[in-house]
Design an enzyme around this catalytic site. Structure first.
Site, PDB file in Angstrom:
ATOM      1  N   PRO A 231       0.863  -1.183   0.000  1.00 58.78           N
ATOM      2  CA  PRO A 231       0.000   0.000   0.000  1.00 58.78           C
ATOM      3  C   PRO A 231       0.902   1.237   0.000  1.00 58.78           C
ATOM      4  O   PRO A 231       1.568   1.519   0.985  1.00 58.78           O
ATOM      5  CB  PRO A 231      -0.773  -0.140   1.319  1.00 58.78           C
ATOM      6  N   ASP A 407       6.086   2.836   1.763  1.00 54.87           N
ATOM      7  CA  ASP A 407       5.246   1.681   2.092  1.00 54.87           C
ATOM      8  C   ASP A 407       4.464   2.053   3.357  1.00 54.87           C
ATOM      9  O   ASP A 407       5.050   2.169   4.442  1.00 54.87           O
ATOM     10  CB  ASP A 407       6.164   0.465   2.333  1.00 54.87           C
ATOM     11  N   HIS A 408       3.172   2.222   3.217  1.00 53.70           N
ATOM     12  CA  HIS A 408       2.364   2.731   4.332  1.00 53.70           C
ATOM     13  C   HIS A 408       2.228   1.723   5.475  1.00 53.70           C
ATOM     14  O   HIS A 408       1.784   2.068   6.570  1.00 53.70           O
ATOM     15  CB  HIS A 408       0.968   3.102   3.808  1.00 53.70           C
ATOM     16  N   ARG A 409       2.633   0.475   5.242  1.00 53.03           N
ATOM     17  CA  ARG A 409       2.615  -0.498   6.341  1.00 53.03           C
ATOM     18  C   ARG A 409       3.713  -0.167   7.349  1.00 53.03           C
ATOM     19  O   ARG A 409       3.646  -0.561   8.508  1.00 53.03           O
ATOM     20  CB  ARG A 409       2.833  -1.919   5.811  1.00 53.03           C
TER      21      ARG A 409
END
Ligand code: CAO
Length: 435
Positions: A231, A407-409
């Protein structure tokens, strides 16, 4: 009179807890002795759980994702009488020849009916047993099921395979995936991505087919994988590099004609590393199980280089210990090697963050794709003189557009904004890079 048999998890080779990765029965199903009713997995092996009775499933007590151990109730099965299997000795020797379904002992209808009772039946699962059981009656072996799961294939969608008695083989899974990809996917399945339909372009005019270079094919695969798995968010910022540019021009003016010139990219590399030191989660990779972050104590920067054959990313190592001149020379050497197709795999490994600079070409902003397993990529487009309001007047400033995809994680929005603010501040006043 019907008996009810409880099927329980047997001794799974001494392992206390195994994962249920598939449950293949539901209430009302008719099951046969030895038929696979569930698939279990430890971190080392996948195994099929065979039914220990012929009959109809009354209730299923486990579901996908459960953790189970010896004795866990799996299902209750209503049988016309107790299956011979439940009275067999617990473990079958590995040498026991496989018994085909046609040779299964008939239900003992001739014997007097046993009293209605709940009979606990559990047959140990050893690797040898698993192989026997799956060879006999499962539609696919554990390794084939595992292969299907790795590819995201719902094996129940494959009704029959090319193996003996319609058994599903690895090749059947591969064929199924190929079919889905070429036919545009199974939109009703929900688990596959519809492919773009093939079009005969020659119906609209003259065409020519040109094979993609190996680099383009590999890059394409990698980019698609990243696009589907991460994401990603892209954050845009502008840095005032007016003073930095004046310094850079002055430095280059001092250089002899044959010396490598310094581009703004070298300062961007330095500012990026300073921000990575301040925000260690940017110099990290997510562990493959997604449960932890691996923090790196070295600073290697990948630089996307445009070559006639496609994009490659040579890595500049330990840039925190190198001068601006050293970095300029190393990038000139590596990008030349890249354009001649002479980079070795080691030249492209070990990067922490990648920079993709299109500044030499143009642009105002773009959304680069993270070079996973890295967690961020910094995009750069062309600096432009702009009138900037200082509270009293507009002043001409050279503004550099920067794009950070992360990477939004791993990185949250505020962290991304702070990281970029740090880079912006250092580029606007490069004396800060000495701090
Ligand atoms: N703003 C204004 N001018 C810029 C600039 C920027 N952001 N970045 C570079 N320039 C100028 C340089 O100063 C240089 O000017 P001179 O010719 O006057 O010296 C000129 O543009 C060419 O620079 P360069 O591109 O050769 O050098 P670089 O160090 O900036 O970049 C490299 C090196 C290898 C990154 C670059 O050559 C390259 O291959 N870029 C393409 C990257 C790419 O394709 N990314 C893919 C994006 S999609 O994933």
């Amino acid at each position: 009179m019907a008996d009810v048999i409880e099927i329980k998890i047997p001794d799974v080779g001494g392992v206390a807890s195994v994962d249920v990765v598939d449950v293949l029965i539901k209430p009302g199903d008719i099951v046969k002795l030895d038929q696979t009713i569930a698939t279990l997995e430890t971190d080392k092996a996948s195994m099929d759980l065979p039914s220990t009775a012929n009959g109809s499933v009354e209730q299923v007590h486990i579901k996908r994702g459960d953790k189970v151990g010896e004795g866990t109730l799996v299902a209750t099965v209503k049988v016309e009488s107790i299956a011979a299997k439940s009275e067999e000795p617990a473990a079958k020797p590995a040498t026991t020849p496989p018994v085909s379904q046609d040779q299964q002992p008939p239900l003992p209808t001739q014997t007097p009916e046993p009293p209605k009772a709940t009979i606990q039946s559990s047959q140990p699962v050893s690797t040898a047993n698993i192989e026997l059981n799956t060879t006999v009656s499962a539609h696919a072996s554990p390794s084939v099921r595992l292969f299907a799961r790795e590819l995201g294939v719902d094996i129940s969608k494959i009704t029959s395979g090319n193996g003996r008695k319609g058994r599903i083989l690895k090749e059947d899974i591969t064929q199924y995936v190929k079919k889905i990809l070429t036919e545009g996917g199974n939109s009703s399945g929900g688990g596959t991505i519809p492919a773009i339909p093939a079009v005969d372009f020659s119906q609209f005019g003259e065409i020519e087919s040109q094979p993609l270079s190996k680099i383009k094919r590999l890059t394409g695969q990698n980019l698609s994988r990243v696009w589907l798995n991460l994401p990603m968010v892209t954050y845009h910022e502008e840095a005032d590099i007016t003073e930095m540019e004046a310094f850079r021009v002055a430095l280059n003016a001092e250089k002899a004609k044959d010396e490598i010139k310094i581009t703004g990219l070298m300062f961007i590399i330095k500012a990026l590393v300073a921000a990575m030191k301040q925000f260690p989660s940017f110099n990290a990779s997510l562990a493959s199980d997604g449960q932890s972050l691996i923090l790196k104590k070295y600073y290697n920067i990948g630089i996307a280089v445009d070559t006639p054959n496609g994009l490659v990313v040579p890595v500049l190592r330990n840039v925190d210990n190198k001068s601006i001149n050293q970095l300029a020379n190393e990038l000139a050497e590596k990008s030349e090697k890249a354009r001649q197709g002479k980079l070795m795999p080691a030249d492209m490994q070990g990067g922490c963050i990648t920079i993709s600079s299109l500044g030499g070409i143009g642009g105002t902003a773009f959304t680069p794709i993270v070079n996973a397993p890295e967690v961020a990529i910094l995009g750069v487009t062309r600096a432009k003189m702009q009138p900037v309001w200082n509270g009293k007047e507009f002043l001409p400033k050279l503004m550099l557009p920067l794009d950070l995809t992360y990477d939004h994680r791993v990185i949250d929005g505020a962290e991304g904004a702070r990281f970029m603010a740090h880079i912006k501040q250092n580029l606007s006043d490069i004396r800060r890079l000495l701090l």
